[in-house]
Design a protein around this motif. Structure first.
Motif, short mmCIF file in Angstrom:
data_model
loop_
_atom_site.label_atom_id
_atom_site.label_comp_id
_atom_site.label_asym_id
_atom_site.label_seq_id
_atom_site.Cartn_x
_atom_site.Cartn_y
_atom_site.Cartn_z
N ALA A 11 0.93 -1.55 0.35
CA ALA A 11 0.33 -0.37 -0.17
C ALA A 11 1.08 0.93 0.28
CB ALA A 11 -1.05 -0.21 1.11
N GLU A 12 2.14 1.45 0.72
CA GLU A 12 2.96 2.58 0.68
C GLU A 12 3.47 2.87 -0.86
OE1 GLU A 12 5.37 1.22 3.73
OE2 GLU A 12 4.35 1.76 5.60
N ARG A 13 3.65 1.56 -1.41
CA ARG A 13 4.33 1.52 -2.49
C ARG A 13 3.70 2.11 -3.89
NH1 ARG A 13 7.64 -3.90 -4.83
NH2 ARG A 13 8.08 -2.33 -6.19
N THR A 14 2.66 2.11 -3.52
CA THR A 14 1.62 2.07 -4.64
C THR A 14 0.68 2.57 -4.18
OG1 THR A 14 -0.46 -0.22 -3.52
CG2 THR A 14 1.96 -0.80 -5.62
N GLY A 15 -0.12 3.02 -2.93
CA GLY A 15 -0.63 4.22 -2.98
C GLY A 15 -2.66 3.50 -2.88
N VAL A 16 -2.84 2.24 -3.19
CA VAL A 16 -3.44 2.23 -3.62
C VAL A 16 -3.78 0.27 -1.52
CG1 VAL A 16 -4.92 0.00 -4.73
CG2 VAL A 16 -4.02 1.78 -5.77
N GLN A 17 -5.07 1.26 -1.29
CA GLN A 17 -4.70 -0.40 -0.22
C GLN A 17 -5.72 -1.51 -0.91
OE1 GLN A 17 -3.33 -0.08 3.07
NE2 GLN A 17 -4.87 -2.41 3.71
#
Length: 208
Positions: free
Chosen positions: A24-30
């Motif tokens: 989630a931190e890398r992509t911005g998607v949870q």
């Protein structure tokens, strides 16, 4: 028979909650919880467009410290790895027979299940191959039957820009893919590897 389609990519992580947080931190998607499997694994999911998704799989945090899941090399995994992929089709028994006739054995067709967080049980069948490889460049087959497909459950979305593989002997992998009637670009590389290039809110991300 219908044409084989990409069903999902398998991203194995040694610690599920930590792996989901890092993703989630890398992509911005949870990623959203998918549920628990028999055998001590659980997953979180992200959609990759219509009909496909990314499965982040790891030891089930609810299974307790005694669980030792063996799926996708989790028993010895020390860092996240894009380890496998699945293609979707019908009549898996017939597809397995055809692949064996062409020189590749996809393994046995076996049932599997998981229970979603909302309590709904999903049942499907897939091929299981006794393969010690850490990264499996040839996909396994899956048929969801009457179960609702995970990609149709309103998952958060990322765009899969490309999905490729590399291997020291790419021709051998291409032959196995052809026997299974599965398509994947395979180039020469120092070791077997899968690569998924994603378009994310935080820019391009590559999973290997």
């Amino acid at each position: 028979m219908t044409h084989l389609e990409l069903d999902h990519l398998v991203y194995a992580v040694p610690d599920l909650l930590a792996g989901v947080k890092e993703f989630a931190e890398r992509t911005g998607v949870q990623p959203v919880p998918g549920g628990s499997h028999p055998g001590g694994t659980a997953n979180h999911l992200v959609g990759l467009g219509p009909g496909a998704y990314l499965e982040i799989i790891g030891p089930d945090p609810a299974a307790g410290p005694g669980a030792r899941p063996r799926a996708f090399g989790l028993e010895t995994l020390t860092e996240p790895r894009l380890t496998a992929w699945a293609v979707r089709g019908d009549d898996l028994e017939a597809r397995v027979r055809r692949a064996r006739e062409r020189g590749y054995d996809p393994g046995k067709v076996e049932p599997l299940s998981r229970v979603r967080p909302d309590g709904v049980r999903l049942d499907w069948v897939l091929t299981r191959r006794d393969d010690p490889a850490a990264v499996r460049l040839v996909p396994f087959l899956i048929d969801w039957g009457d179960a609702p497909h995970p990609a149709a459950s309103g998952l958060p979305q990322l765009a899969l820009v490309s999905f490729t593989a590399s291997h020291p002997d790419p021709e051998s992998v291409r032959a196995d893919l052809a026997a299974l009637e599965a398509g994947l670009e395979v180039t020469e590389g120092p070791e077997p590897a899968l690569r998924a290039h994603l378009d994310t809110p935080r820019g391009p991300v590559t999973l290997t």
